[in-house]
Design a protein around this motif. Structure first.
Motif, PDB file in Angstrom:
ATOM      1  N   UNK A 128      27.451  19.099 -17.349  1.00  0.00           N
ATOM      2  CA  UNK A 128      27.254  20.164 -18.329  1.00  0.00           C
ATOM      3  C   UNK A 128      26.095  19.839 -19.261  1.00  0.00           C
ATOM      4  N   UNK A 129      25.282  20.842 -19.516  1.00  0.00           N
ATOM      5  CA  UNK A 129      24.148  20.634 -20.427  1.00  0.00           C
ATOM      6  C   UNK A 129      24.600  20.615 -21.890  1.00  0.00           C
ATOM      7  N   UNK A 151      35.554  18.151 -25.656  1.00  0.00           N
ATOM      8  CA  UNK A 151      35.631  18.231 -24.196  1.00  0.00           C
ATOM      9  C   UNK A 151      35.784  16.850 -23.572  1.00  0.00           C
ATOM     10  N   UNK A 152      36.820  16.673 -22.774  1.00  0.00           N
ATOM     11  CA  UNK A 152      37.092  15.379 -22.129  1.00  0.00           C
ATOM     12  C   UNK A 152      36.617  15.396 -20.686  1.00  0.00           C
ATOM     13  N   UNK A 153      36.083  16.495 -20.295  1.00  0.00           N
ATOM     14  CA  UNK A 153      35.935  16.811 -18.887  1.00  0.00           C
ATOM     15  C   UNK A 153      34.500  16.691 -18.417  1.00  0.00           C
ATOM     16  N   UNK A 154      33.551  17.063 -19.311  1.00  0.00           N
ATOM     17  CA  UNK A 154      32.174  17.177 -18.846  1.00  0.00           C
ATOM     18  C   UNK A 154      31.436  15.842 -18.845  1.00  0.00           C
ATOM     19  N   UNK A 155      30.392  15.801 -18.031  1.00  0.00           N
ATOM     20  CA  UNK A 155      29.456  14.674 -18.035  1.00  0.00           C
ATOM     21  C   UNK A 155      28.068  15.259 -18.231  1.00  0.00           C
ATOM     22  N   UNK A 156      27.308  14.668 -19.132  1.00  0.00           N
ATOM     23  CA  UNK A 156      25.954  15.165 -19.351  1.00  0.00           C
ATOM     24  C   UNK A 156      25.118  15.008 -18.081  1.00  0.00           C
ATOM     25  N   UNK A 157      24.100  15.842 -17.944  1.00  0.00           N
ATOM     26  CA  UNK A 157      23.269  15.800 -16.737  1.00  0.00           C
ATOM     27  C   UNK A 157      22.688  14.389 -16.524  1.00  0.00           C
ATOM     28  N   UNK A 158      22.341  13.745 -17.648  1.00  0.00           N
ATOM     29  CA  UNK A 158      21.781  12.392 -17.550  1.00  0.00           C
ATOM     30  C   UNK A 158      22.759  11.418 -16.878  1.00  0.00           C
ATOM     31  N   UNK A 159      24.061  11.744 -16.969  1.00  0.00           N
ATOM     32  CA  UNK A 159      25.064  10.861 -16.356  1.00  0.00           C
ATOM     33  C   UNK A 159      25.713  11.563 -15.178  1.00  0.00           C
ATOM     34  N   UNK A 166      40.429  31.346  -9.822  1.00  0.00           N
ATOM     35  CA  UNK A 166      39.881  31.193 -11.172  1.00  0.00           C
ATOM     36  C   UNK A 166      38.758  30.155 -11.055  1.00  0.00           C
ATOM     37  N   UNK A 167      37.525  30.562 -11.326  1.00  0.00           N
ATOM     38  CA  UNK A 167      36.383  29.646 -11.135  1.00  0.00           C
ATOM     39  C   UNK A 167      35.698  29.388 -12.477  1.00  0.00           C
ATOM     40  N   UNK A 168      35.811  28.172 -12.955  1.00  0.00           N
ATOM     41  CA  UNK A 168      35.213  27.802 -14.237  1.00  0.00           C
ATOM     42  C   UNK A 168      34.782  26.341 -14.162  1.00  0.00           C
ATOM     43  N   UNK A 169      33.648  26.031 -14.759  1.00  0.00           N
ATOM     44  CA  UNK A 169      33.231  24.631 -14.754  1.00  0.00           C
ATOM     45  C   UNK A 169      32.252  24.333 -15.866  1.00  0.00           C
ATOM     46  N   UNK A 170      31.591  23.203 -15.748  1.00  0.00           N
ATOM     47  CA  UNK A 170      30.536  22.848 -16.688  1.00  0.00           C
ATOM     48  C   UNK A 170      29.308  23.714 -16.420  1.00  0.00           C
ATOM     49  N   UNK A 171      28.328  23.588 -17.310  1.00  0.00           N
ATOM     50  CA  UNK A 171      27.102  24.375 -17.152  1.00  0.00           C
ATOM     51  C   UNK A 171      26.030  23.460 -16.549  1.00  0.00           C
ATOM     52  N   UNK A 172      25.934  23.522 -15.230  1.00  0.00           N
ATOM     53  CA  UNK A 172      25.013  22.654 -14.490  1.00  0.00           C
ATOM     54  C   UNK A 172      23.636  23.305 -14.467  1.00  0.00           C
ATOM     55  N   UNK A 173      22.586  22.559 -14.849  1.00  0.00           N
ATOM     56  CA  UNK A 173      21.268  23.195 -14.934  1.00  0.00           C
ATOM     57  C   UNK A 173      20.747  23.713 -13.597  1.00  0.00           C
TER      58      UNK A 173
END
Ligand code: V47
Ligand code: SF4
Length: 389
Positions: free
Chosen positions: A77-78, A84-92, A120-127
């Motif tokens: 996610x950007x 949020x415990x779920x997302x990982x930054x793009x750098x990681x 149900x489709x939901x996730x992080x915001x991937x660039x």
């Protein structure tokens, strides 16, 4: 708790609270000040009795669930929401996951021949996952299973997708709807009030933007859900502000299906120092939401986040929907510390859960059309009959 609304009115000496109870009895809307007063002074039995009165007026004992599964395309996610415990930054991104379209279709195909009604489709915001990617996904899901209702993308994901594609919200929404997107889930709403939102979710779409995206969807004839992330650093006034904005939009469009309060869970995130709300506060919140949001037909307790027993309890505090089978297809809450580490319930388990607290289990589709009433179905007998035949 089982006292009547008339007894409650008679027994309430505080005049302002008595007046609220009278309004509820007469189906009159309560004001923001009255909503705030309920948070400040309304005891659990007081708000619970009012909420249950409304719930039973609207739905009797009927309690809805559905047969659904989730797809989480990525947790990269950007954005960097503090809760949020779920997302990982793009750098990681090596620590996260990214599903290809074929992998997501394989998930859909796992349910071939099964009476599931919703994905149900939901996730992080991937660039790198953009409009073209998700349009292809929608089209392929619909080509494979046209009857499956696709409820997908939070306003946060949509806002990013549309801006990157240089589309207006109207253009982007129409393209996705034409490709097969049926409705929107309620995520990303968090708390609209900027003074709180900027502290917990500073870099993503603001409250007005979230509401605009839902309004555009409603104007296209789509239905959407609304959530509120509560029990962190917000105050009662912010909860009322959040619900007021939702109530106003619902007056305008009528496009919201259900309101889903989401209890902040504090494991593995940057807000772990904030204690979680108590069960009494959780139930008071459900009840007050039921009283305040008089133009929302449904109030949902999302069991993977709240836990099964608390979801059962919420059915006495205004809730008339507990979401669905899920089939262990979401990680958002297990990563944030929910007791439900592998959330999955069979239809039989959901039906039993609802019957245990003397309510009537009814399977619905996403739009609350009745799929099957389980009130008089005895699973043991049905199983026995099936074995004999
Ligand atoms: O927007 C993230 C929340 C949401 C945490 O529409 C957290 O039917 C608590 O919106 N503690 C996504 N909550 C999930 C969502 C949803 C879930 C179920 C049904 C529907 C529906 C929508 O989850 C996010 C955010 O508000 N969230 N982290 C946390 N630590
Ligand atoms: Fe990204 Fe959503 Fe997590 Fe915020 S809550 S960091 S937008 S995945």
């Amino acid at each position: 708790m089982n006292i009547s609304i008339d007894t409650l009115i008679d027994n309430t000496s505080d005049l302002a609270l008595k007046n609220i109870a009278q309004k509820v009895k007469l189906q009159q809307r309560i004001t923001d000040e009255e909503g705030l007063l309920l948070f400040e002074k309304g005891s659990l039995p007081f708000v619970g009795t009012l909420a249950n009165f409304i719930r039973e007026r609207l739905h009797g004992d009927t309690t809805y669930f559905n047969r659904n599964f989730h797809i989480e395309p990525t947790n990269v996610c950007v954005f960097s929401c503090k809760f949020c415990s779920y997302s990982r930054l793009y750098a990681k991104k090596d620590e996260g996951w990214e599903l290809s379209i074929d992998q997501m279709l394989d998930i859909v195909k796992k349910y071939d021949g099964k009476p599931i009604t919703e994905v149900h489709i939901v996730g992080g915001v991937h660039p790198k996952m953009n409009m073209a990617y998700f349009i292809e996904l929608m089209q392929k899901i619909k080509a494979h299973r046209p009857d499956l209702h696709v409820k997908a993308f939070t306003a946060v994901e949509l806002d990013y997708m549309f801006r990157k594609a240089k589309l207006t919200v109207e253009e982007g929404m129409k393209q996705l709807h034409d490709a097969g997107l049926d409705s929107l889930p309620g995520g990303g709403a968090e708390i609209f009030a900027p003074e709180i939102r900027l502290q917990i979710a500073a870099d993503k779409i603001d409250g007005d933007g979230w509401l605009h995206i839902h309004e555009v969807a409603h104007n296209l004839g789509m239905h959407t859900n609304a959530t509120m992330l509560y029990g962190h650093i917000e105050k009662y006034e912010h909860r009322i502000d959040h619900m007021r904005r939702l109530r106003e939009l619902q007056d305008k469009t009528g496009g919201f299906n259900t309101f889903i309060p989401l209890k902040f869970r504090n494991e593995n995130n940057d807000m772990s120092y904030v204690p979680e709300s108590t069960i009494t506060e959780d139930m008071r919140l459900y009840a007050i939401a039921r009283i305040y949001l008089d133009n929302f037909a449904h109030l949902k307790a999302y069991w993977p986040m709240l836990g099964r027993e608390n979801a059962q309890l919420s059915l006495s505090f205004g809730v008339n929907d507990i979401d669905g089978t899920i089939d262990d297809s979401t990680k958002i809450y297990s990563m944030a510390g929910s007791e439900e580490q592998t959330p999955a319930m069979s239809t039989q388990q959901l039906v039993t859960l609802i019957k245990q607290v003397k309510r009537k289990p009814v399977e619905r589709d996403t739009l609350y059309n009745v799929v099957k009433d389980y009130t008089n179905i005895n699973f043991e007998e049905a199983l026995f009959d099936a074995q004999l035949n």
